[in-house]
Structure formats: C-alpha cells, structure tokens
Write a protein that holds these residues in place. Structure first.
Motif, PDB file in Angstrom:
ATOM      1  N   ASN A 276      -4.282   3.351  -1.077  1.00  0.00           N
ATOM      2  CA  ASN A 276      -4.626   4.300  -2.139  1.00  0.00           C
ATOM      3  C   ASN A 276      -3.405   5.087  -2.607  1.00  0.00           C
ATOM      4  O   ASN A 276      -3.421   6.318  -2.689  1.00  0.00           O
ATOM      5  N   VAL A 277      -2.357   4.349  -2.923  1.00  0.00           N
ATOM      6  CA  VAL A 277      -1.120   4.938  -3.440  1.00  0.00           C
ATOM      7  C   VAL A 277      -0.689   4.150  -4.674  1.00  0.00           C
ATOM      8  O   VAL A 277      -1.155   3.033  -4.891  1.00  0.00           O
ATOM      9  N   PRO A 278       0.217   4.683  -5.479  1.00  0.00           N
ATOM     10  CA  PRO A 278       0.746   3.898  -6.601  1.00  0.00           C
ATOM     11  C   PRO A 278       1.576   2.725  -6.094  1.00  0.00           C
ATOM     12  O   PRO A 278       2.269   2.828  -5.067  1.00  0.00           O
ATOM     13  N   ALA A 279       1.522   1.611  -6.800  1.00  0.00           N
ATOM     14  CA  ALA A 279       2.307   0.445  -6.400  1.00  0.00           C
ATOM     15  C   ALA A 279       3.790   0.765  -6.348  1.00  0.00           C
ATOM     16  O   ALA A 279       4.533   0.208  -5.523  1.00  0.00           O
ATOM     17  N   GLY A 280       4.244   1.686  -7.190  1.00  0.00           N
ATOM     18  CA  GLY A 280       5.648   2.077  -7.199  1.00  0.00           C
ATOM     19  C   GLY A 280       6.061   2.904  -6.005  1.00  0.00           C
ATOM     20  O   GLY A 280       7.248   3.234  -5.859  1.00  0.00           O
ATOM     21  N   GLY A 281       5.119   3.237  -5.138  1.00  0.00           N
ATOM     22  CA  GLY A 281       5.437   3.994  -3.925  1.00  0.00           C
ATOM     23  C   GLY A 281       5.365   3.162  -2.666  1.00  0.00           C
ATOM     24  O   GLY A 281       5.348   3.701  -1.559  1.00  0.00           O
ATOM     25  N   VAL A 282       5.337   1.827  -2.810  1.00  0.00           N
ATOM     26  CA  VAL A 282       5.216   0.917  -1.662  1.00  0.00           C
ATOM     27  C   VAL A 282       6.578   0.312  -1.346  1.00  0.00           C
ATOM     28  O   VAL A 282       7.182  -0.344  -2.191  1.00  0.00           O
TER      29      VAL A 282
ATOM     30  N   LEU B 280     -10.004   2.259   6.611  1.00  0.00           N
ATOM     31  CA  LEU B 280      -9.395   2.152   5.300  1.00  0.00           C
ATOM     32  C   LEU B 280      -8.564   3.407   5.059  1.00  0.00           C
ATOM     33  O   LEU B 280      -9.079   4.525   5.093  1.00  0.00           O
ATOM     34  N   VAL B 281      -7.302   3.221   4.797  1.00  0.00           N
ATOM     35  CA  VAL B 281      -6.368   4.340   4.674  1.00  0.00           C
ATOM     36  C   VAL B 281      -6.472   4.957   3.288  1.00  0.00           C
ATOM     37  O   VAL B 281      -6.577   4.260   2.276  1.00  0.00           O
ATOM     38  N   ASP B 282      -6.424   6.275   3.255  1.00  0.00           N
ATOM     39  CA  ASP B 282      -6.301   7.018   1.995  1.00  0.00           C
ATOM     40  C   ASP B 282      -5.163   8.009   2.198  1.00  0.00           C
ATOM     41  O   ASP B 282      -5.362   9.105   2.736  1.00  0.00           O
ATOM     42  N   VAL B 283      -3.966   7.617   1.815  1.00  0.00           N
ATOM     43  CA  VAL B 283      -2.775   8.428   2.096  1.00  0.00           C
ATOM     44  C   VAL B 283      -2.885   9.828   1.500  1.00  0.00           C
ATOM     45  O   VAL B 283      -2.626  10.819   2.201  1.00  0.00           O
ATOM     46  N   PRO B 284      -3.281   9.993   0.233  1.00  0.00           N
ATOM     47  CA  PRO B 284      -3.417  11.359  -0.293  1.00  0.00           C
ATOM     48  C   PRO B 284      -4.456  12.192   0.462  1.00  0.00           C
ATOM     49  O   PRO B 284      -4.245  13.385   0.703  1.00  0.00           O
ATOM     50  N   ALA B 285      -5.576  11.574   0.843  1.00  0.00           N
ATOM     51  CA  ALA B 285      -6.610  12.320   1.565  1.00  0.00           C
ATOM     52  C   ALA B 285      -6.119  12.770   2.933  1.00  0.00           C
ATOM     53  O   ALA B 285      -6.517  13.837   3.423  1.00  0.00           O
ATOM     54  N   LEU B 286      -5.255  11.978   3.559  1.00  0.00           N
ATOM     55  CA  LEU B 286      -4.680  12.370   4.842  1.00  0.00           C
ATOM     56  C   LEU B 286      -3.673  13.507   4.689  1.00  0.00           C
ATOM     57  O   LEU B 286      -3.363  14.197   5.666  1.00  0.00           O
ATOM     58  N   GLY B 287      -3.128  13.671   3.491  1.00  0.00           N
ATOM     59  CA  GLY B 287      -2.103  14.679   3.284  1.00  0.00           C
ATOM     60  C   GLY B 287      -0.724  14.222   3.684  1.00  0.00           C
ATOM     61  O   GLY B 287       0.193  15.040   3.817  1.00  0.00           O
TER      62      GLY B 287
ATOM     63  N   THR C  54     -16.471  -3.753  -7.562  1.00  0.00           N
ATOM     64  CA  THR C  54     -15.789  -3.842  -8.852  1.00  0.00           C
ATOM     65  C   THR C  54     -14.294  -4.069  -8.681  1.00  0.00           C
ATOM     66  O   THR C  54     -13.680  -4.847  -9.406  1.00  0.00           O
ATOM     67  N   THR C  55     -13.698  -3.403  -7.712  1.00  0.00           N
ATOM     68  CA  THR C  55     -12.258  -3.486  -7.489  1.00  0.00           C
ATOM     69  C   THR C  55     -11.978  -3.948  -6.068  1.00  0.00           C
ATOM     70  O   THR C  55     -12.861  -3.933  -5.196  1.00  0.00           O
ATOM     71  N   ARG C  56     -10.740  -4.337  -5.820  1.00  0.00           N
ATOM     72  CA  ARG C  56     -10.360  -4.703  -4.448  1.00  0.00           C
ATOM     73  C   ARG C  56     -10.501  -3.503  -3.521  1.00  0.00           C
ATOM     74  O   ARG C  56     -10.916  -3.657  -2.365  1.00  0.00           O
ATOM     75  N   ARG C  57     -10.187  -2.312  -3.997  1.00  0.00           N
ATOM     76  CA  ARG C  57     -10.360  -1.113  -3.185  1.00  0.00           C
ATOM     77  C   ARG C  57     -11.830  -0.932  -2.810  1.00  0.00           C
ATOM     78  O   ARG C  57     -12.144  -0.582  -1.665  1.00  0.00           O
ATOM     79  N   ASP C  58     -12.743  -1.184  -3.736  1.00  0.00           N
ATOM     80  CA  ASP C  58     -14.171  -1.099  -3.427  1.00  0.00           C
ATOM     81  C   ASP C  58     -14.557  -2.102  -2.348  1.00  0.00           C
ATOM     82  O   ASP C  58     -15.318  -1.779  -1.415  1.00  0.00           O
ATOM     83  N   ARG C  59     -14.047  -3.314  -2.470  1.00  0.00           N
ATOM     84  CA  ARG C  59     -14.384  -4.350  -1.486  1.00  0.00           C
ATOM     85  C   ARG C  59     -13.776  -4.013  -0.124  1.00  0.00           C
ATOM     86  O   ARG C  59     -14.395  -4.266   0.920  1.00  0.00           O
TER      87      ARG C  59
END
Length: 399
Positions: A75-81, A202-209, A283-288
C-alpha cells in the motif's frame, strides 16, 4: 472466504517429497508459477533496460511490474519501492544514507525484540557518528515491548526509531502504530522491519506509521531478495553515494548496478500467487490480497491453536516462550533437559523440518535469557493439520 489447501499445495513441487516444512520463518517453499516467471524472464530475450529492442523492453517491464506488485502488497506508491539483495543489505545501505544527517549528541532508539538485521547496522552507524543508542526493553513476563519505558527514552534528540512489526522467533507483534506516533511526535523517523510480519498479514505501510519499511519476498513464497518501501518524497531527501553516470531518480538512486530482472519477475509472480490463494472476486489486486490474507489468517490461527494445544499436552517437558497476546503463528520452545538440535535431527529423520538455533535474534535471546539453541516452529500457507500432528507425534517420541 476459504483457501483450497489441496489445490494450493499442488503448486509446490517441493511438497511432493513428503516433507513437512515448519521452517517458513527462515524462508518458505516456492510455488511453480514463481519459478516459471523467473525462468521465462531469464531466458528472455533479455537485455539491460532500454526502450528500443524487445529484450530491453522486457527488462523495463520486469522492473515496472515488480514495483507495481510491491506497491499493491504494501500500500505504497510504486515510486517508493526499492529493490535490494536482502533486508539486511537494505538496512545497512539506509543506515549509511541516514547517518549522514546525524551529529554527535543525537540519539536513536532500537528494540530488544528485533532480529539483528534491524539492530547491528544502526548500532554500528551510531558508533561511527557518536550517536547514543537507547533501547525499548522487553517485558519478560509477556514477551512484549515495554512501551512506558519507551516513552521515557524518547527525546527531541531522537533521530530514528527502529522496530520490528513481528518478532521472527517469538512471533510478538508490537503496536507499531503507537510506537511510530510517539516517535513522530519527537521528530524521529521510523524504520520498520516487516520481514516476518509480511508473511502473515497484509501490510499497510501508511497505517503502520512507518517511514521506511523493509521485507523479504522469500519469506512469502518469492525469490531471495529484499524490498524497501517509503514515501517517494522522503526518499528524495536522501542522497546515497552512487556512481556518477547512474540514475539519480527515485527509487533508482538506491539500486546499485544492474537489477536482477528475473528476481523482480519472481516477486511479481509471488504477489499474484498470494492474491489468488482465495480465488474470490476482487476489483483490484489489493482487494484480492486482502481477501486471501484474511483467509490465510483464519487458517493459520486454527493450526496455531491445534499446535499449542498439542504442546500443552506434552506437559512440563516443553517450555513455550511465545506468549504475547498478539503474535504470528510462530512458536519458540525449549525442551527440558534435552538439546534442541537433537530434537531437530530426530524430527528431520521423520521428514519434519523444524530448525533449532537463535535465528539472528541476538537481542531477544540475551534479554530474555533464552536457551540457545531453541526449537522454532513456524506455519506457512501450505501447512496442514496432518503435518501439525506429525510434528507433535515426532516431538513426543523424542521427549
């Protein structure tokens, strides 16, 4: 919501050997689609990245798809990987990037719960810069971090807080968001080791802070490499040492030399495999991914309960050290009067793989005075109830 375990296991050639793998925390088995993606990319046509030939475009596609897949997973922008050889290598790299801004008298805060990959690079960087290292200690009764003590060690001089999202030996999952919020109030960056966590949630980097988050695809069915995620605007502020002709764009400025395009394709395939574990609609890969990880969590919790109940049935012969209220399905145990390495060999002779050691968890073993070696049992998506029973039977016959 459910995972068809028989169908899932059919994708893993190594499972056909009859082995029961409980060594997932050290690296999972690899499904055929991941190996196929690696082979197909490697055999090309493939060249260095470019925009002219089909072989150059194949390399470009491998990079773009890797970043997009990891962006969905974390759950981050592709430009931050950012790709790296391993989480350890990435952490060493970023310790060198960040230390450039540290000054004598600054402080960093580390955790006694962490794998050494999120400890030693920071300790060594701090030593070179004259920066003080402070610690978040472990409560030995709960194997959880002492957050009251943590608040006391934070100060306006704190530049970094490094903490795990889940212990690779105890399974303990500290409240990373609370730790991060307190760190940010003090003006510090937060670096999170998500290597063990990402295999189970499932990781959510912004939610983790987390400002910077690192994980290892080979812990969640992918190839041996590392991934670091951060906000592109934060990465723009970091200036790594680099070759003069190499790209200064983010995230490329942190990736040294030619990328292993076949490994990147393998990571993409692993993320797609995870998203398809529970083949429901999305709907999206993130949803799946969210659906599949939800089903995985339910399956792993059921197996962990079966495992823990079986271990309790063995009485005082087994001491279970994984006892935090919130933790992954990874159990660390010592055996009364018995050598854990002998137990590992006994189990291996019965085609049950459960490793013994301290697993680079130097700080937890030292802080909790844990016996080294200890036996670690970790669940992965392909484990079954029958395998759990095989482990319990094998351990019972050893004790």
């Amino acid at each position: 919501m459910a995972i068809d375990l028989t169908a899932l296991r059919a994708h893993f050639p190594s499972l056909g050997h009859g082995l029961a793998f409980f060594d997932g925390p050290g690296g999972t088995q690899t499904p055929r689609p991941v190996a196929d993606a690696i082979a197909a990319t490697l055999t090309g046509p493939l060249s260095n990245r470019g925009v002219v030939s089909v072989s150059e475009l194949n390399a470009e596609r491998a990079v773009a798809e890797f970043r997009a897949a990891c962006a969905d997973l974390l759950n981050v922008p592709a430009g931050g990987v950012v790709h790296g050889r391993s989480a350890t290598q990435l952490t060493y790299d970023f310790s060198r990037h960040l230390v450039k801004e540290w000054r004598a008298g600054d402080e960093i805060v580390l955790s006694r719960l962490d794998h050494d990959c999120n400890v030693r690079p920071w300790v060594q960087a701090a030593g070179r810069a004259g920066v003080t290292v402070r610690w978040i200690e472990i409560d030995p009764e709960t194997t959880e971090l002492d957050l009251e003590a943590y608040e006391r060690v934070l100060s306006p001089r704190t530049r970094l807080v490094a903490v795990t999202a889940a212990s690779n030996v105890l399974g303990t999952k500290p409240p990373v968001r609370r730790i991060a919020d307190l760190a940010h109030e003090a003006g510090a960056l937060v670096y999170v080791d998500g290597v063990h966590y990402a295999a189970h949630h499932l990781v959510d980097v912004p939610a983790l802070g987390a400002d910077l988050f690192v994980c290892s695809p080979y812990k969640f069915l992918g190839p041996h490499c590392g991934v670091l995620a951060g906000a592109p605007e934060l990465l723009e502020t970091l200036r790594p040492d680099k070759l003069l002709p190499s790209s200064n764009a983010v995230p490329e400025r942190f990736e040294f030399g030619t990328l292993p395009y076949e490994m990147l394709a393998g990571v993409t395939a692993a993320v797609d495999f995870l998203a398809a574990m529970d083949p429901g609609t999305g709907t999206t890969r993130r949803d799946r991914l969210a659906r599949s990880f939800g089903s995985l969590h339910e399956a792993e919790q059921a197996l962990r309960t079966r495992l823990e109940e079986g271990l309790r049935g063995l009485g005082d012969a087994v001491t279970l050290h994984s006892k935090a209220a919130d933790r992954t399905p990874t159990l660390l145990m010592t055996l009364e009067g018995r050598d854990a390495r002998e137990a590992q060999r006994h189990l291996a002779a019965r085609d049950v793989l459960a490793p013994a050691g301290s697993f680079y968890a130097y700080e937890p073993f030292t802080a909790l005075k844990l016996e080294d070696p200890a036996l670690r049992v970790g669940l992965a998506p392909y484990n079954t109830a029958e395998e759990v029973d095989r482990f319990l039977d094998g351990l019972s016959s050893f004790l």
